[in-house]
Design a protein around this motif. Structure first.
Motif, PDB file in Angstrom:
ATOM      1  N   GLY A   1       0.765  -1.220  -0.156  1.00 43.39           N
ATOM      2  CA  GLY A   1       0.107   0.020   0.260  1.00 43.39           C
ATOM      3  C   GLY A   1       0.985   1.173   0.013  1.00 43.39           C
ATOM      4  O   GLY A   1       2.082   1.216  -0.057  1.00 43.39           O
TER       5      GLY A   1
ATOM      6  N   GLN B   1       1.017  14.072   9.552  1.00 43.37           N
ATOM      7  CA  GLN B   1       0.092  13.110  10.594  1.00 43.37           C
ATOM      8  C   GLN B   1       0.887  13.051  11.896  1.00 43.37           C
ATOM      9  O   GLN B   1       1.945  12.438  11.662  1.00 43.37           O
ATOM     10  CB  GLN B   1      -0.060  11.975  10.113  1.00 43.37           C
ATOM     11  CG  GLN B   1      -0.916  12.129   8.980  1.00 43.37           C
ATOM     12  CD  GLN B   1      -1.746  10.557   8.557  1.00 43.37           C
ATOM     13  OE1 GLN B   1      -1.569   9.621   9.190  1.00 43.37           O
ATOM     14  NE2 GLN B   1      -1.784  10.297   7.131  1.00 43.37           N
TER      15      GLN B   1
ATOM     16  N   LEU C   1      -1.441   1.949   8.868  1.00 40.06           N
ATOM     17  CA  LEU C   1      -2.638   1.933   8.558  1.00 40.06           C
ATOM     18  C   LEU C   1      -3.551   3.026   8.482  1.00 40.06           C
ATOM     19  O   LEU C   1      -4.294   3.446   7.660  1.00 40.06           O
ATOM     20  CB  LEU C   1      -3.317   0.931   9.249  1.00 40.06           C
ATOM     21  CG  LEU C   1      -3.035  -0.666   9.311  1.00 40.06           C
ATOM     22  CD1 LEU C   1      -3.704  -1.603  10.163  1.00 40.06           C
ATOM     23  CD2 LEU C   1      -3.097  -1.121   7.971  1.00 40.06           C
ATOM     24  N   SER C   2      -3.386   3.965   9.398  1.00 41.41           N
ATOM     25  CA  SER C   2      -4.009   5.239   9.497  1.00 41.41           C
ATOM     26  C   SER C   2      -3.562   6.040   8.299  1.00 41.41           C
ATOM     27  O   SER C   2      -4.566   6.638   7.441  1.00 41.41           O
ATOM     28  CB  SER C   2      -4.071   5.865  10.814  1.00 41.41           C
ATOM     29  OG  SER C   2      -4.375   7.247  10.812  1.00 41.41           O
ATOM     30  N   TYR C   3      -2.226   6.061   8.071  1.00 41.34           N
ATOM     31  CA  TYR C   3      -1.636   6.625   6.726  1.00 41.34           C
ATOM     32  C   TYR C   3      -2.293   6.332   5.675  1.00 41.34           C
ATOM     33  O   TYR C   3      -2.524   7.030   4.618  1.00 41.34           O
ATOM     34  CB  TYR C   3      -0.190   6.775   6.827  1.00 41.34           C
ATOM     35  CG  TYR C   3       0.349   7.272   5.804  1.00 41.34           C
ATOM     36  CD1 TYR C   3       0.935   8.777   5.685  1.00 41.34           C
ATOM     37  CD2 TYR C   3       0.801   6.512   4.551  1.00 41.34           C
ATOM     38  CE1 TYR C   3       1.535   9.450   4.706  1.00 41.34           C
ATOM     39  CE2 TYR C   3       1.334   6.977   3.447  1.00 41.34           C
ATOM     40  CZ  TYR C   3       1.787   8.438   3.455  1.00 41.34           C
ATOM     41  OH  TYR C   3       2.257   8.963   2.221  1.00 41.34           O
ATOM     42  N   GLN C   4      -2.298   4.783   5.379  1.00 46.07           N
ATOM     43  CA  GLN C   4      -2.711   4.457   4.181  1.00 46.07           C
ATOM     44  C   GLN C   4      -4.149   4.631   4.008  1.00 46.07           C
ATOM     45  O   GLN C   4      -4.571   4.766   2.763  1.00 46.07           O
ATOM     46  CB  GLN C   4      -2.632   2.846   4.210  1.00 46.07           C
ATOM     47  CG  GLN C   4      -1.013   2.599   4.238  1.00 46.07           C
ATOM     48  CD  GLN C   4      -0.821   1.093   4.092  1.00 46.07           C
ATOM     49  OE1 GLN C   4      -1.560   0.269   4.569  1.00 46.07           O
ATOM     50  NE2 GLN C   4       0.503   0.899   3.469  1.00 46.07           N
ATOM     51  N   ARG C   5      -4.919   4.519   5.063  1.00 48.46           N
ATOM     52  CA  ARG C   5      -6.540   4.908   4.722  1.00 48.46           C
ATOM     53  C   ARG C   5      -6.501   6.347   4.371  1.00 48.46           C
ATOM     54  O   ARG C   5      -7.535   6.806   3.449  1.00 48.46           O
ATOM     55  CB  ARG C   5      -7.198   4.730   6.105  1.00 48.46           C
ATOM     56  CG  ARG C   5      -7.470   3.399   6.587  1.00 48.46           C
ATOM     57  CD  ARG C   5      -8.544   3.312   7.633  1.00 48.46           C
ATOM     58  NE  ARG C   5      -8.201   3.956   8.955  1.00 48.46           N
ATOM     59  CZ  ARG C   5      -7.286   3.477   9.968  1.00 48.46           C
ATOM     60  NH1 ARG C   5      -7.278   1.955   9.446  1.00 48.46           N
ATOM     61  NH2 ARG C   5      -7.038   4.075  10.877  1.00 48.46           N
ATOM     62  N   LYS C   6      -5.835   7.503   4.929  1.00 47.33           N
ATOM     63  CA  LYS C   6      -5.863   8.637   4.531  1.00 47.33           C
ATOM     64  C   LYS C   6      -5.473   8.850   3.275  1.00 47.33           C
ATOM     65  O   LYS C   6      -5.884   9.731   2.298  1.00 47.33           O
ATOM     66  CB  LYS C   6      -5.492   9.630   5.405  1.00 47.33           C
ATOM     67  CG  LYS C   6      -5.973   9.841   6.925  1.00 47.33           C
ATOM     68  CD  LYS C   6      -5.186  10.666   7.854  1.00 47.33           C
ATOM     69  CE  LYS C   6      -6.091  10.415   9.290  1.00 47.33           C
ATOM     70  NZ  LYS C   6      -5.221  11.149  10.215  1.00 47.33           N
TER      71      LYS C   6
ATOM     72  N   TRP D   1      -5.357   6.659   0.705  1.00 47.13           N
ATOM     73  CA  TRP D   1      -6.345   5.884  -0.137  1.00 47.13           C
ATOM     74  C   TRP D   1      -7.736   7.005  -0.374  1.00 47.13           C
ATOM     75  O   TRP D   1      -8.358   7.149  -1.355  1.00 47.13           O
ATOM     76  CB  TRP D   1      -6.945   4.668   0.014  1.00 47.13           C
ATOM     77  CG  TRP D   1      -5.983   3.574  -0.180  1.00 47.13           C
ATOM     78  CD1 TRP D   1      -5.471   3.399  -1.371  1.00 47.13           C
ATOM     79  CD2 TRP D   1      -5.554   2.665   0.793  1.00 47.13           C
ATOM     80  NE1 TRP D   1      -4.448   2.346  -1.416  1.00 47.13           N
ATOM     81  CE2 TRP D   1      -4.716   1.778  -0.079  1.00 47.13           C
ATOM     82  CE3 TRP D   1      -5.780   2.088   1.865  1.00 47.13           C
ATOM     83  CZ2 TRP D   1      -4.080   0.482   0.389  1.00 47.13           C
ATOM     84  CZ3 TRP D   1      -5.141   1.063   2.474  1.00 47.13           C
ATOM     85  CH2 TRP D   1      -4.267   0.357   1.601  1.00 47.13           C
ATOM     86  N   GLY D   2      -8.000   7.746   0.644  1.00 45.22           N
ATOM     87  CA  GLY D   2      -8.884   8.658   0.731  1.00 45.22           C
ATOM     88  C   GLY D   2      -8.891   9.954  -0.209  1.00 45.22           C
ATOM     89  O   GLY D   2     -10.072  10.458  -0.490  1.00 45.22           O
TER      90      GLY D   2
END
Length: 269
Positions: free
Chosen positions: A28, A238, A259-264, A266-267
């Protein structure tokens, strides 16, 4: 004998799980620059009935493990807050241990068999290093010189160790350098024009060719930046505060942050 065998099997299983986890995470979006405020060594030592010096030594082992994790994830730049200018106010015996620990570990990292050589990492020590003992300054010059040869790939990995550092001092130094350069280039005072980009280019991290800071992590549950990379912490950075003391910080504390970085990331797509 059985206990040793079970411990060995558990360790092997844990290593396989961690390798698989790193492989999945690496598929990711990955930040290019992550910084750590390595806080909590002394409280960790007191909690575990250890000497303060041992707490700092255990903290170095955590740095080594985490650096290898970051490199395996292809995080290009790692910055760590090792010694603040304010730390000179600590007891002399603690400062003396920290300085000797820094010297020994810097020299250790300059050896060809070390992780820096394995992954082709360039090491920079950033801060007002003239305030450090001469033997530490010699170690800094040695390891920086040795790791300048680490250029195996187009995007060389970078480890920034901030020692004798203050963000306010970094900004003041950058402004001073920018003004001096502007005065040298201008024909008259009216020709001088200084922008944020000019100052940004003179920051310690910029001079060390570091990419923009994307994640900053502080351990030990303390929720403040403590004069660390204040300019670099912009709207795209972040910031995460983790309860674990630095010597206890592990991959399992780091995974939720990634995972928080990846979610943001992808957002935003």
């Amino acid at each position: 004998m059985l206990f040793r065998a079970l411990s060995w099997l558990r360790a092997k299983a844990t290593q396989r799980v961690e390798r698989l986890l790193l492989y999945v995470l690496a598929s990711g979006p990955i930040p290019q620059h992550v910084a750590f405020v390595m806080d909590g060594n002394r409280r960790y030592a007191r909690l575990n009935h250890k000497a303060i010096a041992q707490g700092h030594s255990d903290g170095f082992l955590t740095l080594r493990r985490l650096l290898e994790t970051c490199l395996r994830l292809h995080i290009r730049c790692v910055s760590v807050y090792a010694f603040a200018m304010d730390n000179f106010r600590r007891p002399p015996e603690e400062i003396d241990h920290l300085m000797h620990l820094a010297h020994d570990k810097l020299m250790e990292m300059s050896r060809h068999s070390d992780i820096l050589e394995q992954y082709g990492v360039r090491l920079n020590v950033l801060g007002k290093t003239a305030l450090l003992p001469e033997y530490v300054q010699e170690a800094i010059r040695h390891v920086e010189g040795v790791t300048r040869k680490n250029d195996r790939c187009a995007l060389t990995a970078i480890l920034n160790i901030h020692m004798s550092y203050s963000a306010q001092d970094e900004i003041a130094t950058a402004v001073e350098s920018t003004i001096q350069m502007a005065l040298e280039d201008a024909e008259s005072a009216s020709d001088i024009c200084i922008t944020e980009k000019d100052i940004d280019a003179q920051l310690f991290t910029s001079l060390a060719a570091s990419p923009p800071l994307e994640i900053l992590v502080r351990t030990s549950g303390v929720k403040r930046l403590s004069d660390y990379m204040l300019w670099q912490c912009n709207e795209n950075t972040q910031i995460h505060f983790v309860n674990a003391y630095w010597p206890d910080f592990s991959l399992w504390d780091f995974v939720p942050i990634l995972l928080s970085y990846q979610r943001k990331a992808w957002g935003k797509q």
